[in-house]
Design a protein around this motif. Structure first.
Motif, mmCIF file in Angstrom:
data_model
loop_
_atom_site.group_PDB
_atom_site.id
_atom_site.type_symbol
_atom_site.label_atom_id
_atom_site.label_comp_id
_atom_site.label_asym_id
_atom_site.label_seq_id
_atom_site.Cartn_x
_atom_site.Cartn_y
_atom_site.Cartn_z
ATOM 1 N N PRO A 109 0.847 -1.198 0.000
ATOM 2 C CA PRO A 109 0.000 0.000 0.000
ATOM 3 C C PRO A 109 0.881 1.247 0.000
ATOM 4 O O PRO A 109 2.043 1.212 0.400
ATOM 5 N N MET A 110 0.323 2.358 -0.447
ATOM 6 C CA MET A 110 1.078 3.592 -0.598
ATOM 7 C C MET A 110 1.812 4.000 0.682
ATOM 8 O O MET A 110 2.985 4.365 0.639
ATOM 9 N N PRO A 158 8.149 3.089 -9.656
ATOM 10 C CA PRO A 158 6.902 2.866 -8.924
ATOM 11 C C PRO A 158 5.713 2.985 -9.873
ATOM 12 O O PRO A 158 5.711 3.825 -10.777
ATOM 13 N N LYS A 159 4.734 2.136 -9.673
ATOM 14 C CA LYS A 159 3.534 2.177 -10.513
ATOM 15 C C LYS A 159 2.324 1.939 -9.616
ATOM 16 O O LYS A 159 2.283 0.973 -8.870
ATOM 17 N N ARG A 160 1.365 2.846 -9.711
ATOM 18 C CA ARG A 160 0.132 2.672 -8.941
ATOM 19 C C ARG A 160 -0.717 1.611 -9.626
ATOM 20 O O ARG A 160 -0.970 1.659 -10.820
ATOM 21 N N THR A 161 -1.152 0.635 -8.841
ATOM 22 C CA THR A 161 -1.979 -0.437 -9.387
ATOM 23 C C THR A 161 -3.354 -0.355 -8.737
ATOM 24 O O THR A 161 -3.823 0.739 -8.471
ATOM 25 N N ILE A 172 0.919 0.078 -4.598
ATOM 26 C CA ILE A 172 2.021 0.539 -5.433
ATOM 27 C C ILE A 172 2.895 -0.673 -5.744
ATOM 28 O O ILE A 172 3.230 -1.451 -4.854
ATOM 29 N N THR A 173 3.246 -0.821 -7.010
ATOM 30 C CA THR A 173 4.199 -1.850 -7.420
ATOM 31 C C THR A 173 5.500 -1.149 -7.757
ATOM 32 O O THR A 173 5.528 -0.274 -8.627
ATOM 33 N N GLN A 232 6.330 4.204 1.274
ATOM 34 C CA GLN A 232 7.124 5.416 1.516
ATOM 35 C C GLN A 232 8.453 5.138 2.213
ATOM 36 O O GLN A 232 9.488 5.645 1.779
ATOM 37 N N SER A 278 -5.001 1.538 -3.636
ATOM 38 C CA SER A 278 -3.862 2.300 -3.146
ATOM 39 C C SER A 278 -2.572 1.481 -3.176
ATOM 40 O O SER A 278 -1.596 1.841 -2.525
#
Length: 116
Positions: free
Chosen positions: A53-54, A92-95, A100-101, A58, A98
């Motif tokens: 998750p996002m 980083p890629k949002r999938t 993130i890959t 971080q 929320s």
């Protein structure tokens, strides 16, 4: 100062790459001679993927940013012992939702470990 340790769980790509270095000479009569190249003639690189998750991503990107692509960190590859690695960049890629890959490649590092 000791190197920081990358402790997050990663999915390792389909294959790591192990490189074995040698030097050689080819002679006119077809004879060829090979020798190992240096004391660190074996190195590895590992494509990794992390899905989080996002908010959990971080600290991971902070860790990689803090090392700037040139400060080595300790990491244990899928087999073998812990070693020093660097990471020159990540994607980083949002999938879904929320999540993130993050994909990156960890390259084995030989040298003195310092925190900047």
């Amino acid at each position: 100062m000791a190197a920081e340790t990358f402790t997050w769980v990663v999915r390792v790509g389909d294959a790591g790459a192990i490189k074995l270095r040698s030097r050689g000479a080819q002679f006119g009569d077809g004879y060829r001679q090979l020798v190992g190249d240096g004391i660190n003639g074996k190195s590895s690189s590992w494509p990794i993927t992390i899905i989080e998750p996002m908010d959990a991503m971080q600290p991971i990107t902070d860790f990689l940013d803090r090392h700037g692509g040139y400060v080595p960190f300790q990491w244990t590859p899928p087999y073998g012992a812990a070693a020093l690695f660097t990471c020159a960049g990540y994607t980083p890629k949002r999938t879904a939702g929320s999540l993130i890959t993050l994909t990156a490649t960890f390259e084995q590092y030989f040298g003195v470990a310092s925190n900047g």
